[in-house]
Design a protein around this motif. Structure first.
Motif, PDB file in Angstrom:
ATOM      1  N   THR A  95      -3.139  -2.399   2.719  1.00 46.25           N
ATOM      2  CA  THR A  95      -2.936  -2.930   1.361  1.00 46.25           C
ATOM      3  C   THR A  95      -1.936  -2.096   0.568  1.00 46.25           C
ATOM      4  O   THR A  95      -1.041  -2.632  -0.093  1.00 46.25           O
ATOM      5  CB  THR A  95      -4.288  -2.986   0.620  1.00 46.25           C
ATOM      6  OG1 THR A  95      -5.207  -3.710   1.437  1.00 46.25           O
ATOM      7  CG2 THR A  95      -4.148  -3.661  -0.727  1.00 46.25           C
ATOM      8  N   TYR A 117      -0.943  -9.920   7.350  1.00 47.43           N
ATOM      9  CA  TYR A 117      -0.512  -8.940   8.349  1.00 47.43           C
ATOM     10  C   TYR A 117      -1.593  -8.829   9.401  1.00 47.43           C
ATOM     11  O   TYR A 117      -2.738  -9.223   9.184  1.00 47.43           O
ATOM     12  CB  TYR A 117      -0.266  -7.563   7.696  1.00 47.43           C
ATOM     13  CG  TYR A 117      -1.434  -7.093   6.869  1.00 47.43           C
ATOM     14  CD1 TYR A 117      -1.474  -7.356   5.507  1.00 47.43           C
ATOM     15  CD2 TYR A 117      -2.522  -6.429   7.453  1.00 47.43           C
ATOM     16  CE1 TYR A 117      -2.563  -6.962   4.744  1.00 47.43           C
ATOM     17  CE2 TYR A 117      -3.602  -6.034   6.698  1.00 47.43           C
ATOM     18  CZ  TYR A 117      -3.628  -6.314   5.341  1.00 47.43           C
ATOM     19  OH  TYR A 117      -4.709  -5.937   4.598  1.00 47.43           O
ATOM     20  N   ARG A 131     -17.117   1.212  15.470  1.00 47.46           N
ATOM     21  CA  ARG A 131     -16.266   2.087  14.647  1.00 47.46           C
ATOM     22  C   ARG A 131     -15.357   2.909  15.547  1.00 47.46           C
ATOM     23  O   ARG A 131     -15.827   3.682  16.373  1.00 47.46           O
ATOM     24  CB  ARG A 131     -17.133   2.999  13.792  1.00 47.46           C
ATOM     25  CG  ARG A 131     -16.311   3.766  12.761  1.00 47.46           C
ATOM     26  CD  ARG A 131     -17.173   4.328  11.680  1.00 47.46           C
ATOM     27  NE  ARG A 131     -17.897   5.489  12.153  1.00 47.46           N
ATOM     28  CZ  ARG A 131     -18.882   6.083  11.489  1.00 47.46           C
ATOM     29  NH1 ARG A 131     -19.278   5.612  10.334  1.00 47.46           N
ATOM     30  NH2 ARG A 131     -19.475   7.144  11.981  1.00 47.46           N
ATOM     31  N   TYR A 132     -14.072   2.721  15.396  1.00 48.91           N
ATOM     32  CA  TYR A 132     -13.101   3.343  16.286  1.00 48.91           C
ATOM     33  C   TYR A 132     -12.070   4.090  15.458  1.00 48.91           C
ATOM     34  O   TYR A 132     -11.944   3.876  14.261  1.00 48.91           O
ATOM     35  CB  TYR A 132     -12.417   2.262  17.146  1.00 48.91           C
ATOM     36  CG  TYR A 132     -13.429   1.280  17.680  1.00 48.91           C
ATOM     37  CD1 TYR A 132     -14.312   1.651  18.693  1.00 48.91           C
ATOM     38  CD2 TYR A 132     -13.557   0.010  17.121  1.00 48.91           C
ATOM     39  CE1 TYR A 132     -15.281   0.777  19.153  1.00 48.91           C
ATOM     40  CE2 TYR A 132     -14.521  -0.880  17.573  1.00 48.91           C
ATOM     41  CZ  TYR A 132     -15.381  -0.488  18.593  1.00 48.91           C
ATOM     42  OH  TYR A 132     -16.348  -1.350  19.024  1.00 48.91           O
ATOM     43  N   PHE A 135      -8.235   0.944  15.316  1.00 49.71           N
ATOM     44  CA  PHE A 135      -8.825  -0.389  15.331  1.00 49.71           C
ATOM     45  C   PHE A 135      -7.776  -1.335  14.783  1.00 49.71           C
ATOM     46  O   PHE A 135      -6.670  -0.910  14.425  1.00 49.71           O
ATOM     47  CB  PHE A 135     -10.118  -0.417  14.502  1.00 49.71           C
ATOM     48  CG  PHE A 135      -9.921  -0.039  13.063  1.00 49.71           C
ATOM     49  CD1 PHE A 135      -9.834   1.301  12.693  1.00 49.71           C
ATOM     50  CD2 PHE A 135      -9.795  -1.006  12.079  1.00 49.71           C
ATOM     51  CE1 PHE A 135      -9.643   1.661  11.355  1.00 49.71           C
ATOM     52  CE2 PHE A 135      -9.599  -0.652  10.743  1.00 49.71           C
ATOM     53  CZ  PHE A 135      -9.528   0.687  10.393  1.00 49.71           C
ATOM     54  N   GLN A 137      -6.785  -4.779  12.335  1.00 49.95           N
ATOM     55  CA  GLN A 137      -7.172  -5.659  11.235  1.00 49.95           C
ATOM     56  C   GLN A 137      -6.197  -6.816  11.135  1.00 49.95           C
ATOM     57  O   GLN A 137      -5.018  -6.683  11.467  1.00 49.95           O
ATOM     58  CB  GLN A 137      -7.077  -4.923   9.888  1.00 49.95           C
ATOM     59  CG  GLN A 137      -8.135  -3.887   9.610  1.00 49.95           C
ATOM     60  CD  GLN A 137      -7.964  -3.282   8.209  1.00 49.95           C
ATOM     61  OE1 GLN A 137      -6.887  -3.376   7.609  1.00 49.95           O
ATOM     62  NE2 GLN A 137      -9.022  -2.663   7.702  1.00 49.95           N
ATOM     63  N   ALA A 140      -4.982 -10.321   4.259  1.00 52.45           N
ATOM     64  CA  ALA A 140      -4.119 -11.126   3.401  1.00 52.45           C
ATOM     65  C   ALA A 140      -4.103 -10.525   2.005  1.00 52.45           C
ATOM     66  O   ALA A 140      -5.115  -9.961   1.565  1.00 52.45           O
ATOM     67  CB  ALA A 140      -4.628 -12.561   3.355  1.00 52.45           C
ATOM     68  N   GLU A 141      -2.992 -10.611   1.332  1.00 53.01           N
ATOM     69  CA  GLU A 141      -2.871 -10.097  -0.030  1.00 53.01           C
ATOM     70  C   GLU A 141      -2.170 -11.140  -0.895  1.00 53.01           C
ATOM     71  O   GLU A 141      -1.185 -11.747  -0.470  1.00 53.01           O
ATOM     72  CB  GLU A 141      -2.041  -8.790  -0.056  1.00 53.01           C
ATOM     73  CG  GLU A 141      -2.368  -7.759   1.030  1.00 53.01           C
ATOM     74  CD  GLU A 141      -3.720  -7.046   0.852  1.00 53.01           C
ATOM     75  OE1 GLU A 141      -4.353  -7.198  -0.215  1.00 53.01           O
ATOM     76  OE2 GLU A 141      -4.151  -6.365   1.814  1.00 53.01           O
ATOM     77  N   LEU A 271     -12.919   2.201  -0.861  1.00 56.21           N
ATOM     78  CA  LEU A 271     -11.576   2.539  -1.338  1.00 56.21           C
ATOM     79  C   LEU A 271     -11.566   2.473  -2.863  1.00 56.21           C
ATOM     80  O   LEU A 271     -12.249   1.650  -3.458  1.00 56.21           O
ATOM     81  CB  LEU A 271     -10.552   1.555  -0.754  1.00 56.21           C
ATOM     82  CG  LEU A 271     -10.690   1.329   0.761  1.00 56.21           C
ATOM     83  CD1 LEU A 271      -9.939   0.085   1.211  1.00 56.21           C
ATOM     84  CD2 LEU A 271     -10.195   2.543   1.517  1.00 56.21           C
ATOM     85  N   ALA A 292     -20.199  -4.619   8.479  1.00 57.59           N
ATOM     86  CA  ALA A 292     -19.201  -5.339   7.693  1.00 57.59           C
ATOM     87  C   ALA A 292     -18.072  -5.790   8.614  1.00 57.59           C
ATOM     88  O   ALA A 292     -17.481  -5.005   9.334  1.00 57.59           O
ATOM     89  CB  ALA A 292     -18.655  -4.463   6.576  1.00 57.59           C
ATOM     90  N   CYS A 294     -15.638  -7.901   7.315  1.00 55.83           N
ATOM     91  CA  CYS A 294     -14.478  -8.185   6.476  1.00 55.83           C
ATOM     92  C   CYS A 294     -14.783  -7.718   5.060  1.00 55.83           C
ATOM     93  O   CYS A 294     -15.923  -7.843   4.602  1.00 55.83           O
ATOM     94  CB  CYS A 294     -14.240  -9.698   6.508  1.00 55.83           C
ATOM     95  SG  CYS A 294     -12.965 -10.300   5.387  1.00 55.83           S
ATOM     96  N   GLY A 297     -11.165  -7.452  -2.235  1.00 50.87           N
ATOM     97  CA  GLY A 297     -11.396  -7.550  -3.661  1.00 50.87           C
ATOM     98  C   GLY A 297     -10.092  -7.492  -4.429  1.00 50.87           C
ATOM     99  O   GLY A 297      -9.000  -7.571  -3.854  1.00 50.87           O
ATOM    100  N   TYR A 299      -7.361  -5.659  -7.007  1.00 51.15           N
ATOM    101  CA  TYR A 299      -6.848  -4.288  -7.209  1.00 51.15           C
ATOM    102  C   TYR A 299      -5.669  -4.312  -8.170  1.00 51.15           C
ATOM    103  O   TYR A 299      -4.548  -3.959  -7.838  1.00 51.15           O
ATOM    104  CB  TYR A 299      -6.491  -3.650  -5.859  1.00 51.15           C
ATOM    105  CG  TYR A 299      -5.589  -4.469  -4.962  1.00 51.15           C
ATOM    106  CD1 TYR A 299      -4.201  -4.331  -5.020  1.00 51.15           C
ATOM    107  CD2 TYR A 299      -6.113  -5.390  -4.054  1.00 51.15           C
ATOM    108  CE1 TYR A 299      -3.359  -5.077  -4.203  1.00 51.15           C
ATOM    109  CE2 TYR A 299      -5.287  -6.139  -3.239  1.00 51.15           C
ATOM    110  CZ  TYR A 299      -3.914  -5.977  -3.319  1.00 51.15           C
ATOM    111  OH  TYR A 299      -3.094  -6.736  -2.514  1.00 51.15           O
ATOM    112  N   GLY A 317      -7.021  -9.133  -2.300  1.00 51.34           N
ATOM    113  CA  GLY A 317      -6.835  -9.331  -0.864  1.00 51.34           C
ATOM    114  C   GLY A 317      -8.083  -8.999  -0.087  1.00 51.34           C
ATOM    115  O   GLY A 317      -9.123  -8.681  -0.656  1.00 51.34           O
ATOM    116  N   ALA A 319      -9.337  -7.585   4.226  1.00 51.92           N
ATOM    117  CA  ALA A 319      -8.982  -7.316   5.619  1.00 51.92           C
ATOM    118  C   ALA A 319     -10.239  -7.420   6.474  1.00 51.92           C
ATOM    119  O   ALA A 319     -11.341  -7.135   6.003  1.00 51.92           O
ATOM    120  CB  ALA A 319      -8.351  -5.929   5.766  1.00 51.92           C
TER     121      ALA A 319
END
Ligand code: HAM
Length: 444
Positions: A95, A117, A131-132, A135, A137, A140-141, A271, A292, A294, A297, A299, A317, A319
């Motif tokens: 983002t 993206y 959890r990696y 990873f 994603q 969209a934004e 974030l 989770a 996805c 929210g 920003y 956006g 992810a």
């Protein structure tokens, strides 16, 4: 030592074809869904200046403090021993990069920008299931719109995609209102005041957090601290009329679209850049921490934080984790399938597949099949026809196409059905080159 070298770096993995295929399916479906809403792809670098991330993601967030892969951009070519240069990091999310790229190109010129993206992100978290450290994603934004319609559109787009992937029933939507920065600051102060009054009853970790980050105390697992936290001042009580009206409008639009959203006042997202609407799609009936799939929210303050001037550029956006979506599909609809090509091309002669005339005919046959849109895997392992057919069955192809001396002489090929359900008389047929692709298609 050698075996050690063969293993990938911790938290990163090699993905075999069967699993890679599922990841690709998720990504393709996501891109198709996003394009249907008029979003267009943007690509940004995987390396960004470290300084870009600190403010928007949160100076004191785990992500910025310890989870970024950071190094000096200098290579030693210029003879200064790697000094100088600047600190760069592998992107932990996209983002901030998208906002930076749009600012650099002067957003607003073309009105609202809708971007998507897909790609690799890197976070040095403790690896575990789901959890990696590398990873992937898709996201969209919408940049340049402060309309609640944008928030609702993003969520609707996700809903459509989950439906396309047949996992809609396995996911819950949670939503919360984070208000504006000033409202959160006021809440934080009240929280700190409140916890200070109970300081002696809090666990040591929580006591230390009173001034630096009182919100974190709300996540404490200590029984007594939890009791105290249950009655702490709530952000919802600090929200002004404008903030409440905005997210209520998003909720009303979702309700009108038939999308059920659960209110979750504890949803804060990891974030820092969010305000007003935040949401997450999580797995139903799954208490795991990594549930989770996805998140996203609004920003509105991000562009100003990364140096886009004082003017706020409203944006929102989401992810989604491609691995997590793929894992959910596998659990809902069965495991990964073999990624088999359509056709295994068996190139036969008594001496194996080295006969030049037959090889040339095989090449012509392969060309014709590929031109008709079929995936053709030509035998390269030698061996007689039955060995090659054995390999074809291991690969789980639906049909093998055999080219031998007779076929070469007749400008034809033999199609052999490899699956289970074929009428006995159509198990194996010979077709002239001109009809081959059509006949093969019929069997697949
Ligand atoms: P995020 O919640 O940090 O948000 O990540 C979004 C999704 O990426 C998560 O829900 C999860 O599926 C996946 N994910 C995150 N970390 C990992 C990991 N270590 N391993 C596997 N999957 C992971 C963002 O990244 C924001 N940029 C979303 C956004 C876009 N907000 C506004 N616009």
């Amino acid at each position: 030592v050698k075996e050690e070298l063969l293993r990938p770096v911790r938290g990163m993995s090699d993905v075999p074809p069967s699993r890679a295929r599922r990841l690709r399916q998720v990504e393709d479906a996501a891109i198709a869904a996003m394009r249907r809403f008029g979003y267009r792809e943007i690509r940004t670098p995987i390396l960004e200046k470290t300084a870009l991330f600190a403010r928007p993601l949160g100076e004191h967030s785990d992500l910025v403090e310890k989870e970024m892969f950071t190094f000096n951009s200098n290579n030693d070519d210029d003879g200064d021993d790697g000094k100088g240069g600047e600190k760069v990091s592998l992107r932990p999310e996209a983002t901030v990069s998208v906002a930076r790229a749009l600012l650099a190109q002067g957003i607003g010129r073309g009105g609202v920008a809708r971007m998507f993206y897909a790609g690799a992100m890197f976070r040095r978290e403790r690896p575990q299931r789901g959890r990696y450290r590398q990873f992937h994603q898709f996201g969209a934004e919408v940049v340049g719109s402060g309309d609640a319609e944008a928030d609702a559109e993003l969520i609707t787009m996700c809903r459509d995609l989950w439906r396309d992937l047949q996992i809609g029933d396995a996911l819950d939507l949670q939503i919360n209102n984070l208000g504006e920065a000033a409202e959160r600051a006021r809440h934080r102060e009240k929280l700190a005041d409140y916890f200070r009054r109970y300081a002696d009853d809090l666990d040591a970790d929580s006591r230390r957090r009173i001034d630096k980050n009182p919100l974190r105390i709300l996540d404490s697992k200590e029984p007594r601290t939890k009791e105290i936290a249950a009655n702490a001042p709530r952000l919802a009580d600090e929200l002004g009329a404008d903030s409440r009206r905005f997210v209520d409008e998003v909720r009303a639009k979702l309700a009108a679209a038939g999308i059920a959203a659960k209110e979750n006042p504890a949803l804060v997202r990891g974030l820092d850049y969010y305000n007003l609407t935040v949401f997450e799609w999580t797995r139903k009936n799954d208490a795991r921490a990594q549930n989770a799939v996805c998140g996203g929210g609004r920003y509105d303050g991000l562009t100003a934080q990364i140096g886009g001037g004082d003017k706020k550029i409203p944006a929102c956006g989401f992810a989604a984790g491609i691995e997590r979506v793929a894992e959910l599909i596998a659990e809902e609809h069965g495991g990964d399938e073999m990624d088999a090509p359509d056709v295994y091309l068996v190139v036969g002669a008594e001496g194996g597949d080295k006969d030049e005339k037959i090889a040339r005919h095989a090449a012509v046959v392969a060309d014709a099949l590929r031109a008709a849109g079929l995936d053709v895997f030509r035998n390269l392992d030698g061996g007689n026809i039955s060995r090659q057919l054995h390999r074809a069955s291991i690969k789980r192809v639906k049909i093998a196409i055999i080219v031998g001396e007779d076929e070469a002489a007749q400008n034809a090929a033999t199609i052999k059905f490899m699956g289970e359900k074929a009428p006995p008389d159509s198990r194996q047929i010979r077709a002239p080159l001109a009809d081959l692709a059509a006949a093969a298609r019929k069997m697949i």
